[in-house]
Design a protein around this motif. Structure first.
Motif, short mmCIF file in Angstrom:
data_model
loop_
_atom_site.label_atom_id
_atom_site.label_comp_id
_atom_site.label_asym_id
_atom_site.label_seq_id
_atom_site.Cartn_x
_atom_site.Cartn_y
_atom_site.Cartn_z
N LEU A 104 0.84 -1.08 -0.07
CA LEU A 104 0.08 0.09 0.26
C LEU A 104 0.78 1.19 0.01
N PHE A 105 2.35 1.23 0.12
CA PHE A 105 3.17 2.26 0.10
C PHE A 105 3.09 3.25 -0.74
N ASP A 106 2.66 2.84 -2.00
CA ASP A 106 2.79 3.53 -3.36
C ASP A 106 1.15 3.79 -3.37
N GLY A 107 0.34 3.73 -2.77
CA GLY A 107 -1.01 4.11 -2.81
C GLY A 107 -1.84 3.12 -3.64
N ILE A 108 -3.06 3.22 -3.63
CA ILE A 108 -3.97 2.33 -4.40
C ILE A 108 -3.90 2.46 -5.86
N GLU A 109 -3.72 1.57 -6.69
CA GLU A 109 -3.24 1.72 -8.18
C GLU A 109 -4.66 2.30 -8.90
N VAL A 110 -4.61 2.95 -9.64
CA VAL A 110 -5.91 3.55 -10.19
C VAL A 110 -6.70 2.54 -11.21
N THR A 111 -5.89 1.81 -11.90
CA THR A 111 -6.50 0.75 -12.70
C THR A 111 -7.00 -0.20 -11.74
N THR A 112 -6.49 -0.73 -10.69
CA THR A 112 -7.16 -1.83 -9.92
C THR A 112 -8.43 -1.36 -9.46
N LEU A 113 -8.68 -0.04 -8.90
CA LEU A 113 -9.83 0.70 -8.50
C LEU A 113 -10.62 0.69 -9.82
N ALA A 114 -10.52 1.05 -10.84
CA ALA A 114 -11.32 1.29 -12.03
C ALA A 114 -11.85 -0.05 -12.54
N VAL A 115 -10.95 -0.91 -12.52
CA VAL A 115 -11.59 -2.23 -13.01
C VAL A 115 -12.31 -2.82 -12.05
N GLY A 116 -11.89 -2.81 -10.74
CA GLY A 116 -12.77 -3.25 -9.78
C GLY A 116 -14.20 -2.89 -9.86
N LEU A 117 -14.39 -1.59 -9.79
CA LEU A 117 -15.63 -0.82 -9.43
C LEU A 117 -16.29 -1.07 -10.80
N PHE A 118 -15.56 -0.82 -12.01
CA PHE A 118 -16.35 -0.87 -13.27
C PHE A 118 -16.57 -2.19 -13.63
N ALA A 119 -15.69 -2.95 -13.97
CA ALA A 119 -15.78 -4.47 -14.63
C ALA A 119 -16.25 -5.34 -13.46
N ILE A 120 -15.85 -5.50 -12.42
CA ILE A 120 -16.18 -6.61 -11.46
C ILE A 120 -17.43 -6.23 -10.83
N GLY A 121 -17.87 -5.07 -10.43
CA GLY A 121 -18.80 -4.54 -9.87
C GLY A 121 -20.06 -4.62 -10.92
N GLU A 122 -19.80 -4.46 -12.09
CA GLU A 122 -20.84 -4.58 -13.10
C GLU A 122 -21.17 -6.15 -13.12
N ALA A 123 -20.23 -6.79 -13.30
CA ALA A 123 -20.60 -8.25 -13.36
C ALA A 123 -21.27 -8.74 -12.25
N LEU A 124 -20.84 -8.31 -11.15
CA LEU A 124 -21.64 -8.94 -10.00
C LEU A 124 -23.17 -8.47 -9.97
N HIS A 125 -23.10 -7.17 -10.59
CA HIS A 125 -24.76 -6.57 -10.63
C HIS A 125 -25.36 -7.14 -11.65
N VAL A 126 -24.78 -7.56 -12.46
CA VAL A 126 -25.50 -8.30 -13.65
C VAL A 126 -25.93 -9.75 -13.14
N VAL A 127 -24.88 -10.39 -12.77
CA VAL A 127 -25.33 -11.65 -12.08
C VAL A 127 -26.43 -11.55 -11.03
N SER A 128 -26.56 -10.75 -10.18
CA SER A 128 -27.42 -10.51 -9.09
C SER A 128 -28.62 -10.33 -9.53
N ARG A 129 -28.94 -9.63 -10.90
CA ARG A 129 -30.31 -9.35 -11.29
C ARG A 129 -30.67 -10.43 -12.49
N HIS A 130 -29.79 -10.90 -13.20
CA HIS A 130 -30.01 -11.87 -14.33
C HIS A 130 -30.11 -13.51 -13.73
N ALA A 131 -30.07 -13.45 -12.45
CA ALA A 131 -30.00 -15.00 -12.22
C ALA A 131 -30.84 -16.02 -12.89
N PHE A 132 -32.11 -15.45 -12.94
CA PHE A 132 -33.00 -16.43 -13.18
C PHE A 132 -33.40 -16.24 -14.94
#
Lengths: 499, 320
Positions: A200-228
């Motif tokens: 953590l010494f060099d701070g949070i990597e911007v791409t890690t945050l962006a990919v986490g919030l956008f791609a992974i967050g989105e995927a989880l969101h879609v899964v939660s709604r499209h389950a059936f």
């Protein structure tokens, strides 16, 4: 006119078959590494440095320029198609671009991004050719107080623009500012909020945050709604190409994006992110279809994409005229110059005029090559969206995770990525905008350092921010932008009472 | 991705065959640059890679970037992964010495094996063209007059530039804890502050500001090297009555607890590389100054630097 003749000579050198070949290799490589998250243009150029040592300086610098421009193009593709911004400058593109892709308009989104990048890079390269010596004199006058004023404007406009209410925007921004505090403080070298974790010494990597919030967050969101819901691919609506209406809505954002991106990119600490955010805000305010923002407005792709490419050209201004690299890629390119005993700086345009103009000419050529390479690919890329959703999102998860570990191989990084993914899901669930978090992370530490530098130089006197006209004006604009909506609402209420 | 897997493969081979190579041509090395692409350590690692292979002192060399925290992230990782290894090297320098102290890093340079000091670049003290300070004596008088109002610009906090600013302040007869040093992420950003006339004086590697010094936009008052350097008009601090010297050195290290014969083999390969025309050519192209010292001398040197940097950082208040 002198510059024009010089540029003409430059084209003479750049158009040699060997140099054209180097430019072509450069743009191909650049596009490829731009599309793959994790391998950025900076690393690519660094890996190529020893290889190109054998070549003549002109050829290899032309190739590096191709990689640099190509990387900027490629980054938007994954942002639009997969909601996975490969670099911080493509975060804004993902906002509207991915919405467009998911409503079947991926083709026009990619096309406006490619054309906008082309137009903006063309304008900005012309700016580099003719304005560089003048622009750099203005840019170095930009003091820490001025940067702080610019950041304030970015904070206010961003939190007011993104999300359904300014309060939600500000909440997300605050979260980002807090994340931005993590790491080593630039001015004292002391660690903050790292809890002794070296990663953590060099701070949070911007791409890690962006990919986490956008791609992974989105995927989880879609899964939660499209389950059936039954599996079905995203249908492609209308043409893959831009319609007349798309053109009509795109050309002004391209020009505005270029106008915002180039000067900010030319600032020694400007970067490519601020212009994309400012451009998005401007387009949203000026659009005749503000209701489409958040659901896939083409202006929201056209403007920011133009802005990020224009800033890429802008950042070559301090590199060539001061020897001052403002991005990692520019820093490696600087090393490229040095290996031929060429020191970029105030004397470069005098001592190596032929080389500089050949480089600038090859930027024009690389730009045309990129357009020729990318437009036909649009039709191919959109086929990706025909993949059934569960497959597509599984692919995104793998792709995003691999990219993150490739850039920074550590368990902590992976945990952070998953944590941000869950955070992104929760924020989506409760309707908080995710983009201001990223703005906070990128600009927070910069605003922090610049404010403290300003105070250090004034021996602790806060009035320094108002003594300089540039910062005073920007702070007033920021204050107005924050208060105006409330004031107007108050005035309207007052008028109603009078009626 | 490929170079991670190949590094893994190289590590496996090293564990399987702990035989130290007698001839350099057999060496297959990996060098960790504890900084991102584009930084000084990255450049040094890639230059060493280039020279070792071209001069025939190694068969293949790979460079891996482990950026973070003034090199301490890379150092910590290296101290763990390179224990007893005969094919892993780390590049480091004076900034790492400072970063270890300011970050309270659990791993310091005593846990790795110094192999050779490679380069040592002079830092330069400059003022903007329009500055009233014409000579170093003017500047030191200004420092003595009002230390807080003498605003310095330079690279990262606790780095070599910052340490030199504190040493000069001390030598000028002012309190080093009051030094008003504005840290920038590197010489480049600090340069903009210098050209914009926002600060009094600046410190950076000579090469970084060479262009502006030659064009007259910056006035070089002194260099931090102990002796004058050919081709640099500015004279050493020492020659101008300020008893301070500081060299921005870079060196190369091997892992902890390596057998003596491994250490000897690696040291020889590097000693031969440093003597090669390929290395000398790189030094000339990059504007680096040769500052080679063999393993034992380098180890003593680090101990004394550690002492000196630590004392200065404590005086500034950045380390306990």
């Amino acid at each position: 006119m002198d510059a024009l003749t010089q540029l003409f000579h430059g084209f003479g050198a750049a158009i040699l078959p060997m140099n054209l070949l180097f430019a072509a290799i450069g743009v191909l490589l650049g596009t490829a590494v731009g599309v793959l998250p994790g391998i950025g243009p900076a690393l690519t150029v660094a890996l190529l440095l020893p290889v190109t040592f054998q070549l003549d300086p002109g050829g290899s610098l032309i190739m590096f320029a191709g990689i640099y421009y190509g990387g900027m193009y490629g980054g938007s593709t994954t942002a639009i198609l997969l909601n996975t911004p490969g670099e911080a400058a493509s975060v804004v593109t993902a906002l509207e671009g991915n919405r467009m892709a998911r409503s079947g308009r991926g083709g026009p989104a990619l096309a406006t991004a490619a054309l906008g990048s082309f137009v903006a890079a063309l304008i900005a390269t012309a700016g580099l050719a003719f304005l560089a010596p003048w622009l750099v004199k203005v840019a170095v006058r930009f003091g820490p107080w001025d940067y702080f004023g610019l950041m304030l404007i970015a904070f206010v406009t961003v939190s007011a623009t993104f999300g359904s209410s300014p309060l939600r925007g500000l909440t997300s921004l605050a979260l980002g500012l807090w994340l931005g505090l993590i790491g080593i403080d630039q001015l004292t070298g002391q660690t903050r909020l790292t809890f002794g974790v070296p990663n953590l010494f060099d701070g949070i990597e911007v791409t890690t945050l962006a990919v986490g919030l956008f791609a992974i967050g989105e995927a989880l969101h879609v899964v939660s709604r499209h389950a059936f819901a039954p599996e079905k691919p995203i249908p492609i609506k209308g043409s893959v190409w831009m319609t007349r209406k798309d053109w009509g809505r795109s050309w002004k954002p391209w020009l505005r994006g270029a106008a915002i991106g180039f000067p900010i990119g030319a600032l020694p600490a400007g970067g490519a992110e601020i212009p994309t955010f400012l451009s998005y805000t401007a387009e949203r305010k000026l659009s005749r279809h503000p209701e489409e923002f958040g659901t896939g407005a083409i202006e929201g792709v056209a403007g920011p994409e133009a802005a990020n490419n224009a800033s890429a050209a802008g950042s070559l201004v301090p590199l060539l005229t001061l020897g001052l690299p403002t991005s990692a890629t520019a820093a490696v390119m600087l090393a490229g110059f040095q290996q031929y005993n060429i020191q970029p700086g105030p004397l470069l345009f005098v001592q190596h005029a032929d080389l500089v103009w050949a480089l600038i000419a090859s930027l024009f050529i690389a730009n045309v090559m990129l357009l020729v390479l990318n437009l036909p690919l649009v039709g191919l890329w959109v086929q990706l969206l025909k993949i059934p959703m569960p497959w597509l999102y599984a692919g995104i998860l793998v792709f995003a995770t691999m990219g993150t570990i490739a850039a920074n191989p550590s368990v902590v990084e992976l945990l952070l990525l998953s944590g941000f993914g869950v955070l992104g899901f929760i924020m989506r669930r409760y309707d908080y905008p995710v983009a201001p978090v990223i703005v906070g992370l990128i600009l927070g530490p910069m605003a922090d350092s610049q404010l403290r530098r300003a105070l250090q130089m004034s021996l602790g006197d806060p009035m320094v921010l108002f003594r300089h006209p540039g910062s005073a004006i920007m702070i007033v604009i920021a204050a107005l932008a924050l208060l105006a909506p409330f004031l107007f609402r108050g005035l309207a209420a007052l008028r109603k009472e009078e009626d | 991705m490929s170079f991670f897997t190949s590094r893994l493969a190289a590590a496996c081979i090293a564990v399987a065959a702990m035989v130290s190579p007698a001839v350099g041509q057999d060496l297959e090395l990996s060098i960790i640059a504890p900084a991102g692409a584009g930084g000084g350590w990255d450049a040094a690692a890639r230059a060493l890679q280039d020279a070792m292979v071209k001069s025939g002192n190694a068969r293949s060399v790979q460079v891996q970037n482990v950026p973070g925290a003034g090199g301490t992230v890379g150092l910590a990782q290296f101290a763990q992964s390179a224990r007893g290894s005969d094919d892993q090297l780390l590049v480091g320098g004076i900034t790492m010495v400072g970063a270890i102290l300011t970050n309270n890093s659990p791993v310091d340079l005593s846990s790795v094996t110094p192999l050779a000091r490679l380069t040592g670049d002079p830092l330069v003290v400059v003022v903007p063209k329009a500055s009233p300070d014409q000579t170093l004596a003017d500047l030191t008088a200004a420092i003595k007059g009002d230390v807080a109002n003498t605003i310095w610009a330079g690279g990262s906090a606790g780095g070599a530039d910052h340490i030199l600013a504190a040493l000069i302040t001390q030598a000028a007869g002012a309190d080093p804890s009051k030094v008003n040093y504005v840290a920038y992420s590197g010489g480049g950003e600090a340069l903009a502050a210098m050209l914009g006339g926002q600060v009094t004086a600046g410190i950076s590697g000579y090469g970084e500001w060479q262009g502006q010094i030659e064009s007259g936009d910056l006035r070089a008052l002194a260099i931090s090297y102990p002796e004058p350097i050919e081709g640099i008009a500015a004279q050493p601090l020492k020659a101008q009555g300020v008893d301070v010297e500081l060299v921005n050195w870079r060196g190369v290290f091997a892992g902890p607890d390596i057998p003596d014969e491994t250490k000897a083999a690696l040291s020889t390969a590097i000693a031969n590389t440093v003597k090669s025309p390929e290395w000398q050519e790189i030094l000339k192209a990059r504007g680096w100054t040769d500052y080679y010292a063999p393993a034992d001398e380098f180890a003593t040197f680090i101990a004394s630097e550690n002492e000196r940097v630590g004392a200065t950082l404590r005086a500034i208040g950045l380390a306990k």
